[in-house]
Structures are given as structure tokens and as C-alpha cells.
Design a protein around this motif. Structure first.
Motif: not given
Length: 334
Positions: A267-288
Motif C-alpha cells: 500500500v502507499p507509505a503512510g497507510t494507517p497500521a490498523p488498515i495494514v494489519d486488517r489487510l494482512n489478516k485477510e490475506v492470511a485467511a485467504i491463503l489458508a
């Protein structure tokens, strides 16, 4: 009366503290939600893919975007911004608002190779993006037209050594991953091949026999081999792929060779950490998902979820590796 005064004072103090806390709670909640992360996403999200529709990253991005839609209830819309080895799409993301509504499905070359190839980039690989997660480990396949006259890597090397510079190979452009990987293999094999860069990926030219050789990601190479359009001389991973069990790993012939690619989400630099964390968790769930494992295996790739920090560490290590290869090969754009 003397006994009641301290009690009244204590009660007054408690009431005052309660009033202050009641005033503080809305401010605290507001501080936690002003970045919109608690409800993210509330509208469609753009997913920039810096390569054309039908390309290797586009295939994976469209699967990921559909699953993100299913999980979040908001569309993740693929936006193909092809050109300049991915630099056009990367620049568009770098200039986007860091609000979580522009994401970047990219490949390793954009942040590990391009800075060593292009004198001027419209983005800074180290400063303009924030990692979310790696998504897929993507080996490449050395594809050859049947008219090449080499049915395996040993025969190709022998043929190239007999007539240095007589064999052409295609790529998606100067400094693209296919170009850089071929230069690494040529160096390990001590052979000289002639590079023919294409504005597109060059695959059609190899299928048509105009150019006999190229590296292509497994996501598009596996289908061509199974259809009989082309033959596979080797894969870039450390072992053979389940999707191509009869195609040896190049390291079986050249032990020091290793050149896996990968795809990931940023994502663009400066994107809020909670949004990055949400995306990361969703990607983890999809890849599983078992469906993901099945889909990826058919494409010859592996799911690869990481933390944002691990993705950054991978970028740093790969940048050092590919920088040396590019400088040694003296790869420069026209």
C-alpha cells in the motif's frame, strides 16, 4: 458533622473523576477510529496491477481480489497499469492517498530490480510503499520452442557454447525479471545468448517460433507446456514442481543457480497500521483456504503469507542479490 465531611469530599472526588472519564472516553474512541480502520473498508478498493490483463500477477491478483470482496463485502477492483517494467503502475500507487483504498499487487522486480536498471524512477522503492504481505512464491520456467534443437538444459548449454551469441531469447523488456534471470543463468553456465526485448511479454513470439527461448512465470508457462505449445527445459526453484514433475530444476545442472520470484501486496507509505494489519489478516485467511492451495498448485506456485516486517526483510535481501546480478551484467535501458 466532622465525620461526614471527609465522606462527602470523597464522594465529590469520585463524581468528578467519573465526569472526567466520561468526557475522555469519546476522545479515546475517536482517536482509535479517526483513521477509519475499525470499519475498513466502507467503499470499493482499487488494486493496481502494474502488468497487463492475463499476465502472471494479474491472474493471482484477480483471485485475491475476488476473495477479498467475499470476505469484506466491498469490491477490490483490479486496475491494470502496465508499462516500463511495472514502473508506471508503481508510480500511480506512490502518488495515491495512503487511506487504504489503493492497494498494489506487485512482483519482486519492482522493488528489488528496477532501481538498479532505470536512472530515473517515478517512485522510491524504499520510501513510497508499505508492505502488507507476500502472497505467492512464483518460480519461472525456461521455455523453448521445439525448433530450438535442444530438449534439455544440457543440450542448450552445449549448443550455446558451440556457437556463442547464436541463440536468441525473448523477455518483456530490458531489465524485466525474465531478462535478469536469463543473465544469471547464462553467467552460471558460462554461455552467451542474445536478448530480444518485447514491449509485451514476448510469449507469443516464442510460441510462434520467431524467438526460440525465454523465461516465463509458472502461472502462464505450465499451460503452454501441457498444451504442447512449448517445452520446459528447467525451473528456477530448488526442487521440481508438482505441476511439472518431468521438468528438472535448473539447479540440478547448475547447483549455484537460484532465482525464484514472488508476488505480494503493498500500500502507499503512510497507510494507517490498523488498515495494514486488517489487510494482512485477510490475506492470511485467504491463503489458508484449501481452494487457494488447489488453485495455486495448478499454477505451479505456492501460497506465501508473511508479516509486513518479514516482507520488508525479503525485499532487502533480494535487492542486494539482484543488484549484484544487474551490475555484473551491465543491464541498462535503451
Amino acid at each position: 458533622m466532622m465525620n461526614k465531611t471527609p465522606r462527602r469530599s470523597a464522594i465529590g472526588l469520585v463524581l468528578a473523576m467519573a465526569t472526567a472519564f466520561a468526557a475522555f472516553v469519546p476522545a479515546l474512541v475517536g482517536a482509535q477510529t479517526t483513521d477509519g480502520a475499525s470499519a475498513y473498508p466502507t467503499r470499493p478498493v482499487k488494486m493496481v496491477v502494474p502488468f497487463p490483463a492475463g499476465s502472471s500477477p494479474d491472474i493471482v491478483a484477480r483471485y485475491l481480489s475476488q476473495k477479498l470482496h467475499e470476505r469484506t463485502g466491498q469490491p477490490f477492483v483490479v486496475d491494470n497499469r502496465a508499462g516500463a517494467g511495472g514502473a508506471i503502475g508503481a508510480e500511480a500507487v506512490a502518488r495515491s492517498a495512503p487511506d487504504g483504498y489503493t492497494t498494489f499487487f506487485m512482483v519482486n522486480s519492482i522493488v528489488t530490480m528496477n532501481q538498479f536498471i532505470y536512472k530515473k524512477l517515478g517512485y522510491d522503492p524504499a520510501k513510497d510503499f508499505a508492505p502488507v504481505s507476500l502472497v505467492a512464491a512464483v518460480p519461472y520456467v525456461l521455455l523453448a520452442h521445439k525448433n530450438l534443437g535442444a530438449s534439455n538444459l544440457q543440450e542448450l548449454i552445449a549448443k550455446a557454447k558451440a556457437k556463442p551469441g547464436s541463440i536468441d531469447y525473448a523477455s518483456a523488456g530490458i531489465g524485466g525479471a525474465g531478462h535478469v534471470i536469463m543473465e544469471l543463468m547464462s553467467s552460471e553456465a558460462d554461455i552467451k545468448l542474445m536478448h530480444i526485448p518485447f514491449k509485451a511479454d514476448g510469449l507469443a513470439a516464442v510460441i510462434g517460433g520467431q524467438v526460440p527461448l525465454m523465461f516465463q512465470p509458472t502461472t502462464t508457462a505450465v499451460a503452454q507446456i501441457k498444451k504442447g505449445s512449448l517445452i520446459g527445459l528447467g525451473t528456477t526453484g530448488s526442487k521440481r514442481l508438482s505441476a511439472l514433475p518431468d521438468t528438472p530444476a535448473i539447479s540440478e545442472v547448475l547447483p549455484r543457480f537460484s532465482a525464484d520470484g514472488w508476488q505480494g501486496l503493498m500500500v502507499p507509505a503512510g497507510t494507517p497500521a490498523p488498515i495494514v494489519d486488517r489487510l494482512n489478516k485477510e490475506v492470511a485467511a485467504i491463503l489458508a483456504l484449501p481452494e487457494t492451495a488447489e488453485r495455486f498448485a495448478a499454477l505451479g506456485i505456492e501460497a506465501w503469507h508473511t508479516s509486513p516486517q518479514k516482507m520488508q526483510e525479503t525485499i532487502t535481501a533480494d535487492s542486494a542479490k539482484w543488484g549484484k546480478v544487474i551490475q555484473a551484467a551491465r543491464i541498462e535501458p535503451n
